[in-house]
Design an enzyme around this catalytic site. Structure first.
Site, mmCIF file in Angstrom:
data_model
loop_
_atom_site.group_PDB
_atom_site.id
_atom_site.type_symbol
_atom_site.label_atom_id
_atom_site.label_comp_id
_atom_site.label_asym_id
_atom_site.label_seq_id
_atom_site.Cartn_x
_atom_site.Cartn_y
_atom_site.Cartn_z
ATOM 1 N N GLU A 14 0.877 -1.177 0.000
ATOM 2 C CA GLU A 14 0.000 0.000 0.000
ATOM 3 C C GLU A 14 0.902 1.211 0.000
ATOM 4 O OE1 GLU A 14 -2.655 0.166 3.304
ATOM 5 O OE2 GLU A 14 -3.668 -1.692 2.738
ATOM 6 N N ASP A 68 -6.258 9.320 9.885
ATOM 7 C CA ASP A 68 -4.933 8.873 10.302
ATOM 8 C C ASP A 68 -4.476 9.494 11.607
ATOM 9 O OD1 ASP A 68 -3.819 7.016 8.265
ATOM 10 O OD2 ASP A 68 -4.393 8.659 6.934
ATOM 11 N N TYR A 103 -10.655 -4.972 3.053
ATOM 12 C CA TYR A 103 -9.760 -4.506 4.106
ATOM 13 C C TYR A 103 -10.596 -4.325 5.361
ATOM 14 C CZ TYR A 103 -6.060 -1.510 6.172
ATOM 15 O OH TYR A 103 -5.093 -0.958 6.962
#
Ligand SMILES: Cc1ncc(COP(=O)(O)O)c(C=O)c1O
Lengths: 405, 285
Positions: free
Chosen positions: B60, B71, B186
């Site tokens: 990734e 994040d 994911y």
């Protein structure tokens, strides 16, 4: 472009105003956002919700606030008849509380037990901390470190009200970074936390929720003007940060073709000075996607978000609510801009002619009034949303005027 | 239960081939995340090029963005370092092109936020990404509700669109999340941002089992995996373990006060990747 038959029907079921708006959020938040939407729809259909909100707005916030004829300013400018919608007289000193009352009632209805919010000038933070004290809910306010420094009185107010103020040190340490940090908190605490967004931006349904709760501004202006002058106003002017006071004033009038509307962005040191010198997303930016919605943004050619600048901490957000982007493209609302210097000038003029110290944000709207009113006939009825009072700004204004307190 | 064990709409690409070979080997894969061009393009290229030999099965590659809302501090800082080093969408694609001259098989999935792609132009981006050798995209702020923006055009262009599913994705919502998902799914094992807490093993086991009942796609698990032992735990049950913040932090530890890479840093980071790969490869042994 086709002319819509109503400017008041948006957004569509996916939260779009034309091409703007939407729900650009991480999957973790998506189920929650759908819950908020559903809960909001149910709340609006529930007379008990409406009743409690009206009651609080009256007894606690002090609504309706006056639509005040600013006679000396009118005479001074020598043109249009100027009215101020006195949002600065609300409890906590700005329009932000209108939205906070609505959202905390929604949070309670959803069984949430913890409140978070972002703030720039601190007005939304103070309003959120206030309603959290009122309803006894723990409250965390995210505020950029830069804003903490220039809005010290509001930081202390929030703490007095029992809120925890968390300093945000990422990015330029201002409003957009505070919003990022609030979103990060929300993703981490989805189960118990409600995010009270302070402006008419963010993912659907927030722009709609905030607009609806702020529309009481325009609704009151409409009936007050009817009472005072027996007709509709001719023009409406409001400053635009994320755009909540502006959309609140404008929305009830959007389908009245005779009513002209002007949103005033922050031109900072001047839009032509460069992309880092202003916070005028519509006048000096281009459409993109940030904080959950597609809208006009300050960004570079690579799509990286730029830090806006404005003398006013409540206006230096690099985006704007999506409904404004749509109202701009459709031509229904005009978006202009006022510089730091013009706002400072207007701030002082308002204090001297009307005995009202306006918020620096509102002073941007006033700068537009100063430009326009003299060119208009005396029977032109112009309404400025005086969105907040300026007590919080006296330290930074003094600094700009070279006065040490 | 779900009748539609949706197969991969892009079944002939590098991602499908890599998961097929992992299955044949009877082990889970290691997916490593680094931010493109952190802290500069040359270091970014060296790291990227070194990952397969260090044991990364899929890569990734983060596209840096000023406002990475999902994040934590490690990847935020890494994004800002990369941007300060001049990284852009165009240069990220150049890194991939450079990588492809040396490695034709390891899948590369670009991970990031939508605005830089939107700004580049979706059609142009997909064409350039495909030509550079990109296999898939993970775009954090594009839920299924916004599939028209990029997901559908990506699938048409033959680029996989990998979705995040989270602990908040309930059974009612899961089918919508799995629709149009391609490559692998994911699973974000915590409700939160990258680089913070890790999930309890039991919760991950149950979540992977649930996803497997709904999809035939491989399931990768990430967020909060920091050590070879944690990666091994996940690799027991999932088809791949994703490690990001821990690698990025290792890189950050190798920078000097001025933000420049100290000698030996790339080797150190790749050494850490080797340890992670050891954990993943030994997990079912
Ligand atoms: C008094 C006042 N007016 C206006 C604004 C700008 O926000 P909005 O555009 O959402 O009304 C703020 C924001 O902090 C404010 O405090």
């Amino acid at each position: 472009m086709t002319i819509p038959n109503s400017y008041r029907s948006g957004p569509d079921e996916r939260g779009h105003f034309g091409v703007y708006g939407g729900r650009f959020v991480a999957e973790t938040l998506m189920p929650l956002i759908l819950d908020v939407e559903k809960a909001y729809r149910e709340a609006r259909a529930d007379p008990a919700f409406e009743g409690e909100m009206r009651q609080q707005l009256k007894q606690y916030v002090g609504r309706p606030n006056p639509l005040y004829y600013a006679e000396r300013l009118t005479q001074h400018l020598g043109g249009a008849k100027i009215y101020f919608k006195r949002e600065e007289l609300n409890h906590t000193g700005a329009h932000k509380i209108n939205n906070c009352i609505g959202q905390i009632l929604l949070a309670r209805r959803m069984g949430k037990t913890r409140i978070i919010a972002e703030t720039g000038a601190g007005q939304h933070g103070v309003a959120t901390a206030t309603v959290c004290a009122l309803y006894d809910m723990p409250c965390v306010i995210y505020m950029g470190e830069t804003d903490i420094a220039r809005q010290a009185p509001n930081v202390f107010r929030m703490k007095l009200l029992g809120a925890e103020v968390r300093a945000v040190t990422s990015g330029a340490k201002t409003l957009k970074d505070a919003m990022n940090e609030a979103l990060r908190d929300w993703v981490t605490n989805v189960a118990d936390t409600f995010y009270i967004i302070g402006t008419a931006a963010g993912p659907h349904p927030y722009p709609t929720i905030v607009r609806d709760f702020q529309s009481i501004i325009g609704d009151e202006v409409r009936s007050q003007m009817q009472e005072l002058e027996g007709r509709l106003p001719d023009s409406l002017i409001a400053c635009v940060g994320g755009g909540s006071n502006a959309i609140g004033l404008f929305h009830p009038f959007l389908d009245e073709p005779t009513v002209k509307m002007v949103g005033v962005e922050a031109a900072g040191r001047g839009i032509d000075k460069g992309p880092l010198d202003h916070a005028a997303s519509i006048n000096g930016g281009r459409p993109g996607v940030l904080h959950g919605n597609r809208t006009y943004l300050l960004q570079d050619e690579d799509g990286q978000i730029l830090e806006g600048h404005s003398i006013s901490a409540g206006l230096d957000y690099p985006g704007v609510g999506p409904e404004h982007s749509w109202l701009h493209d459709s031509g229904r609302v005009e978006y202009s801009a006022a510089t730091d210097a013009e706002a400072l000038e207007a701030f002082q003029l308002c204090a001297r002619t009307e005995g009202i110290i306006p918020a620096l944000e509102s002073a941007h709207g006033l700068a537009e009034v100063i430009k326009r009113a003299p060119t208009l006939p005396k029977d032109h009825l112009m309404v400025l949303c005086l969105s907040g009072r300026g007590d919080k700004d006296i330290f930074s204004v003094a600094q700009h005027l070279g006065v040490s307190l | 239960m779900s009748a539609d064990l949706s197969a991969d709409p892009i079944s002939d690409g590098r991602i499908a081939r890599r998961f097929a070979s992992l299955k044949a080997e009877g082990r889970a894969g290691l997916i490593t995340f680094i931010t493109a061009g952190d802290p500069d393009a040359a270091t970014g290229q060296a790291l990227l090029d070194g990952l397969p030999a260090a044991g990364a099965d899929l890569i990734e590659l983060g596209m840096p963005f000023t406002d990475p809302m999902a994040d934590g501090p490690a990847i935020q800082a890494s994004s800002l370092r990369a941007l300060a080093g001049g990284m852009s969408v165009r240069r990220t694609l150049e890194l991939v092109r450079g990588f492809r001259t040396k490695d034709a098989d390891t899948p590369i999935i670009l991970m990031g936020y939508y605005n830089p792609i939107d700004s580049y132009g979706v059609d142009r981006f997909l064409a350039d990404a495909k030509a550079a050798g990109v296999d898939g995209l993970i775009v954090v702020d594009l839920p299924p509700e916004e599939d028209d923006e990029l997901c559908i055009p990506a699938l048409k262009a033959g680029v996989s669109f990998v979705r995040l599913t989270t602990p908040t994705t309930d059974d009612q919502r899961l089918p919508a999340v799995l629709t149009n998902n391609s490559g692998f799914i994911y699973y974000v094992s915590i409700a939160g941002i990258t680089g913070t807490a890790s999930a309890a093993n039991t919760a991950v086991d149950a979540a992977v089992a649930r996803l497997k009942r709904h999809t035939a796609l491989p399931v990768a698990v990430g967020f909060g995996i920091k050590t070879p032992a944690q990666a091994a735990e996940v690799a027991r049950v999932a088809d791949a373990a994703v490690v990001g913040s821990a690698i990025v932090t290792r890189l950050a530890d190798g920078l000097d006060a001025g933000g420049k890479v100290r000698p030996g840093t790339v080797e150190d980071v790749l050494g850490f990747v080797r340890e992670l790969a050891g954990g993943v490869r030994g997990a079912r042994g």
